[in-house]
Each structure stands twice: as structure tokens, then as C-alpha cells.
Design an enzyme around this catalytic site. Structure first.
Site, PDB file in Angstrom:
ATOM      1  N   TYR A   9      31.547   2.811 -13.101  1.00  0.00           N
ATOM      2  CA  TYR A   9      31.966   3.217 -14.456  1.00  0.00           C
ATOM      3  C   TYR A   9      31.421   4.609 -14.775  1.00  0.00           C
ATOM      4  CZ  TYR A   9      33.176  -1.741 -15.219  1.00  0.00           C
ATOM      5  OH  TYR A   9      33.713  -2.997 -15.134  1.00  0.00           O
ATOM      6  N   HIS A  32      41.583  -0.295 -16.416  1.00  0.00           N
ATOM      7  CA  HIS A  32      41.726  -0.704 -17.834  1.00  0.00           C
ATOM      8  C   HIS A  32      42.089   0.533 -18.678  1.00  0.00           C
ATOM      9  CE1 HIS A  32      39.534  -4.721 -17.370  1.00  0.00           C
ATOM     10  NE2 HIS A  32      39.332  -4.124 -16.219  1.00  0.00           N
TER      11      HIS A  32
END
Ligand code: HEM
Length: 364
Positions: free
Chosen positions: A341, A74
Site C-alpha cells: 500500500y 480498489h
């Protein structure tokens, strides 16, 4: 009388006697070895087959290249600033302040689920919205949502294998075109996602998409009672009839800036309540459409900021950062996302963001 058993200068302190010192040092060495072993276990050094956060992020880098300072997935996105207005409808299910106070400030990020910050906006028919709600008591709710209703796979291992199937073949420098179809043939759980993506089209606007949590969570009330849920943000803005994505690679951010110049954008937070037998640990499976849905409130977005200098840049939208009153489920993707993440965050925040010559970040 002189005590011959003591050395000159008085009796030796027991901790300094030779055998005791050896024992103590041995004990310390054992503790250090046990700690090193525990770290090696978590890191996966004992089992080369064990899937680590590093391996998950390495394969994303292998497929997309390394773009210093950018997210490893992303990567192309834009920050948004606004607030959430609670309707009070989720209050009986959760003690989280975000559902109980009238207004909670939000820092968000719209993005394209691609690994390159330069991917054209039409590259994938999926968009994402990540949000950080900061409650008055300091607790935060972070969530990263996708416009797909279900995930292709239900486990981190399968996600990793899907990425591997898309990795460039060292002989050709390109992915082997037989590998992704072979992966899906061996993964029937991907059918609901594949059915959805067959008709999904790249939309013309971030403002008109619905964004889904995909993973399941629990709302927790004052008595500790847990209700399994999935949530989503449904846009109150509509696409003009027949609107299709325009030509060009960077229309999404321009569209967002234009729309916000005319006034705030609104989304409704819908929370779907699971029945007792709905799967809460498998994001590849949809829940039946007749489940009760709460309208928990309205997200109001007021302005954008560039992602390389805006407030969302240094936020890790870890889906397990949750306030009291919301809990993660045992969906194995959640722990893998949280760890992956963090790894991506450490890599990108220790680099200086670099735009290649000739590339300029849009400055809304
Ligand atoms: C094992 C599975 C997954 C892995 C390894 C993975 C990996 C990643 C990574 C490395 C990032 C960049 C994080 C950063 O640098 O801050 C990211 C971003 C993101 N992922 Fe995942 N992901 C997974 C599953 C999912 C799922 C199931 C969803 C469903 C909603 C999702 C939604 C998102 C979103 C919305 C972002 C962008 C967050 C932002 O704007 O900062 N991911 N993912």
C-alpha cells in the site's frame, strides 16, 4: 632544543596523519557499503526471486493499466465521513481509546476491489470498506475490510502468482484462460473462498454489505494479555426483499448518496474472539462459527465526499497502523499489504489525478 619529529608549525593532529586518514576513510567506505548492502537486501537486489512491494504493485498495474492518481487496487471508490460510538464491550480486552471513549471520528472509503476506476459496479461481487479512526490521543486505527469472509490464499507469494495468472499474454494481449484454473488446482487452500464466491452476487448497495478484516489481529489489555481476533462491520440497513443490483455501471455511489440524504447509515462492529488453536496467520482459513463475538459499538456514517477531492484521497489504509491496545498478528499478508500500500500510495500521490475526456467524477 627543536623537536625534529614535529612539522614546522607544531605537531600534526593525529587525525590528519596519512595512515590514520586512509584507515578512517576506509572505515567510512565500509559503513556506506554495509548500508547500501542492507538497502539492496531489503529491495531484493541480491535475490531476483524475492517478492518485493514493487513487484506486487507492478503486477497490479500490468493487469489493470495505470490510472494516474488512483489506487493500484480498489481504484473505484467514494469517501465517507462519520464517527464510531463505543459500546464498552471491548474495553476488558483492549486499552485502545477507540473502545474506551464514547465517540471517535472516522474517515472511510467504500470501494470496488478492481484495479480500474471505471470498472462497472457489477464487475465483481465484492465490495470493500476502509476506515481511519483518529483517537483523542492522536493515535490512529486504520483498517481495510472486504465483503469476502476469507482470502483466496494465505501468503503474498501465492497472491502474486494469482495476479500473474491473470496477466495479459504478450502474444494475444489477453490472459491465458487456462492459467487461473491451473492456479486454483494447485492451491487447495482457496476452496473456502471459491465455495463462497460461487453464490456471491454483486449487491445493489454499499450500505447492506458485511465487511470483514479477513486478517487476524490481537487486542491487548492493560496487563499486556493478548487475545487473537478478527473484526467485521455488519450493516444495520437492510436490502429491500429480493433487491438485485440494477443495470448500469455506477449505481453504488448514487445509492449511497440517496440513502445518506435520508439520514445516517449505521454498522455494528463485531469482534470475533479466537480460541487458542484457531489459525491467526492464515487468512484463507475460516474460524468455526461458534466463536464468541463482541458487539464493540456502532459506526455512524453521515456524508460522502468524492474520492479525488475528499479526505480519504490521501489516506493510506495501511492495516498495520494501529493504536496501543491493538496489534498485528504474524499473518504474512499483513506485512505485504503494509509495504504494497505504501508503494501504491507513493505512486498515486506523486501523480496528478487524470480523468479521461468525457469521464466526470460523481459530485455528491
Ligand atoms: C498480498 C496481498 C495484498 C496486496 C498486494 C494488496 C494490494 C493492495 C493495493 C496496492 C491497494 C491500494 C492501496 C492504496 O493505494 O492506498 C489495496 C487496497 C485495498 N486492499 Fe489490498 N492487497 C492485498 C491483500 C488484501 C487483503 C487480505 C485484504 C483484506 C481485507 C485487502 C483489502 C484491501 C482494501 C479494503 C483496500 C482498499 C483500501 C482503500 O479504500 O484505500 N487487501 N490493496
Amino acid at each position: 632544543m627543536v623537536d625534529r619529529s614535529s612539522p614546522p608549525g607544531g605537531p600534526q593532529h593525529p587525525s590528519l596523519s596519512a595512515p590514520s586518514l586512509v584507515l578512517r576513510l576506509g572505515g567510512i567506505a565500509l559503513v556506506v557499503a554495509a548500508l547500501a548492502g542492507a538497502f539492496a537486501y531489503v529491495h531484493g537486489s541480491f535475490d531476483p526471486q524475492r517478492l518485493t512491494p514493487k513487484a506486487l504493485v507492478d503486477v497490479l498495474e500490468k493487469n489493470n493499466g495505470v490510472h494516474p492518481g488512483f489506487r493500484r487496487n480498489h481504484a473505484k471508490g467514494v469517501c465517507v465521513i462519520g464517527y464510531f460510538e463505543s459500546s464498552g464491550e471491548a474495553r476488558p480486552y483492549s486499552v485502545a481509546q477507540v473502545f474506551n471513549e464514547p465517540r471517535t471520528p472516522v474517515v472511510g472509503r467504500f470501494a470496488l476491489p478492481a484495479g480500474s476506476p471505471y470498472a462497472p459496479d457489477s464487475a465483481v461481487p465484492i465490495r470493500s470498506l476502509a476506515l481511519r479512526f483518529t483517537q483523542a490521543n492522536g493515535q490512529q486505527w486504520r483498517t481495510g475490510m472486504n465483503s469476502m469472509p476469507v482470502f483466496p490464499v494465505g501468503t503474498p507469494e501465492a497472491f502474486y502468482q494469482l495476479q500473474q495468472a491473470q496477466s495479459p499474454d504478450p502474444a494475444t494481449g489477453k490472459p491465458d484462460p487456462t492459467k487461473v484454473p491451473a492456479f486454483f488446482a494447485a492451491h487447495p487452500e482457496a476452496v473456502p473462498f471459491l465455495t463462497w464466491i460461487k453464490t456471491a452476487k454483486p449487491s445493489a448497495s454499499y450500505a447492506t454489505e458485511t465487511y470483514n478484516s479477513v486478517n487476524a489481529f490481537y487486542l491487548v489489555d492493560a496487563s499486556g494479555k493478548k487475545q487473537a481476533v478478527r473484526w467485521g462491520m455488519t450493516p444495520l440497513a437492510q436490502d429491500a426483499a429480493g433487491a438485485t443490483a440494477p443495470e448500469g455501471s455506477d449505481f453504488l455511489e448514487k445509492d449511497l448518496v440517496q440513502r445518506l440524504a435520508e439520514g445516517p447509515l449505521r454498522f455494528q462492529l463485531n469482534i470475533t474472539l479466537a480460541n487458542a488453536d484457531d489459525p491467526v496467520n492464515d487468512a484463507s482459513k475460516a474460524w468455526p462459527a461458534d466463536r464468541k463475538v463482541l458487539n464493540a459499538g456502532t459506526l455512524v456514517l453521515e456524508k460522502t465526499q468524492p474520492q479525488l477531492s475528499g479526505e480519504c484521497r490521501d489516506i493510506n489504509y495501511d492495516p498495520l497502523v494501529l493504536p496501543a491496545g491493538i496489534q498485528g498478528s504474524d499473518d504474512p499478508l499483513l506485512a505485504a499489504r503494509s509495504a504494497g500500500y505504501a508503494d501504491s500510495y507513493l505512486r498515486r500521490t506523486s501523480e496528478v489525478s487524470q480523468l479521461p475526456t468525457g469521464k466526470k467524477e460523481a459530485r455528491p
